[in-house]
Design an enzyme around this catalytic site. Structure first.
Site, PDB file in Angstrom:
ATOM      1  N   LYS A   1     102.143  68.969  72.226  1.00  0.00           N
ATOM      2  CA  LYS A   1     103.366  69.746  72.454  1.00  0.00           C
ATOM      3  C   LYS A   1     104.386  68.840  73.149  1.00  0.00           C
ATOM      4  CE  LYS A   1     105.164  73.613  75.198  1.00  0.00           C
ATOM      5  NZ  LYS A   1     104.815  74.586  76.268  1.00  0.00           N
TER       6      LYS A   1
ATOM      7  N   HIS B   1     107.152  67.390  78.853  1.00  0.00           N
ATOM      8  CA  HIS B   1     108.478  68.006  78.918  1.00  0.00           C
ATOM      9  C   HIS B   1     109.488  67.017  79.489  1.00  0.00           C
ATOM     10  CE1 HIS B   1     105.612  71.339  78.885  1.00  0.00           C
ATOM     11  NE2 HIS B   1     106.583  72.121  78.435  1.00  0.00           N
TER      12      HIS B   1
END
Length: 300
Positions: free
Chosen positions: A160, A133
């Site tokens: 991800k 992230h």
């Protein structure tokens, strides 16, 4: 659960107690979500030994177990797992051992963690999501591609990569790496108001899944639509690579009723089109980036 042709809808659950999360898990099933993310770092005094079995037993839909590390959360937030790193990784190992459908482990620790897990005697069908992230910005395409290759090198099953969109044109880099995933299951999203289209159009560009909140006020990240909007307004369950994108351009733009009206019309006419809101600062720059045939009509 194997990769399906269609992008999955995942709803993150951020309950404060195990009982509340069990209740939300049933609501997630009823909402039409395909997967639920159990953000167990939000549960007060979570006990992996006693609480994980309760959450995983007789679950109504597949789940991702995520005890998000504090160092992976936004710096000024109060989110993140409260225990030490050893206890957090033990929680992930326990979820793997119990057969959770997915576990989410951050890139920073994934290399050693995944290797030890796969070299262990534990036999599990659990898929490992390796996540990263960026709460500040969306890096260059070269930086993104390099980080994604680093993520795959850990031995995880799914990647991800989440960025923060400062401008709507940043999202084009997310769409690019999703489109270039070459069949490897990849989740790509851009947080923030201008990143909304990354969540709405993820199925078109080959995303493994997209996130939708259970309801307004229960978002786990900025710019998250609800499951209901994803399904009923934007019809993401029927979206595919051939879907043609139209939309309304403006600032502000999310008050527009255009998506509700136009998408309903597309559905009635059985057209593989979607109408989305584009939050745009610089119209000329926006048009120079989103000029491909996938994007065919804008209302300003």
């Amino acid at each position: 659960m194997e990769r399906s042709q269609k992008c999955l809808i995942c709803t993150p659950l951020i309950a404060k107690t195990v009982n509340e999360m069990l209740f939300q898990l049933q609501l997630a099933k009823e909402s039409g979500a395909d997967v639920a993310e159990l953000r167990v770092d939000h549960i007060t005094d979570f006990n992996a030994e006693s609480d994980l079995p309760l959450l995983l037993k007789d679950r109504p839909l597949p789940v991702i177990v995520t005890p998000r590390a504090k160092w992976e959360c936004k710096a000024d937030s109060n989110e993140g797992y409260e225990g030490n790193e050893e206890a957090r990784q033990d929680l992930l190992r326990k979820a793997y051992e119990l057969g959770a459908d997915y576990i989410d482990v951050e890139l920073k620790v994934a290399g050693e963690f995944v290797k030890k897990l796969k070299d262990s005697s534990i036999k599990s069908s659990t898929k490992i999501i390796v996540s990263n992230h960026n709460w500040e910005l969306t890096p260059s395409q070269e930086e993104i591609d390099a980080t994604i290759e680093q993520m795959w090198a850990t031995g995880g099953d799914i990647v991800k990569y989440v960025t923060t969109a400062k401008d709507i044109t940043d999202v084009a880099r997310v769409f690019h790496f999703l489109s270039e995933a070459k069949g490897r299951p990849t989740i790509g999203l851009a947080m923030g108001p201008t990143g909304m289209i990354s969540r709405l159009l993820s199925p078109k560009f080959g995303g493994y899944l997209t996130f939708g909140a259970l309801s307004k006020g229960q978002e786990s990240a900025p710019g998250q639509p609800t499951v209901q909007d994803l399904i009923e307004v934007y019809r993401v369950k029927s979206m595919d690579r051939e879907t043609v994108v139209c939309g309304v351009v403006g600032k502000p733009v999310y008050h527009s009723k255009g998506p509700i009206l136009h998408n309903r019309g597309f559905a009635e006419l059985n057209l593989n089109y979607v109408y989305v809101p584009f939050l745009v600062d610089d119209f000329a720059h926006f048009m120079s980036v989103y000029s491909e045939s996938d994007f065919r009509g804008f209302r300003y």
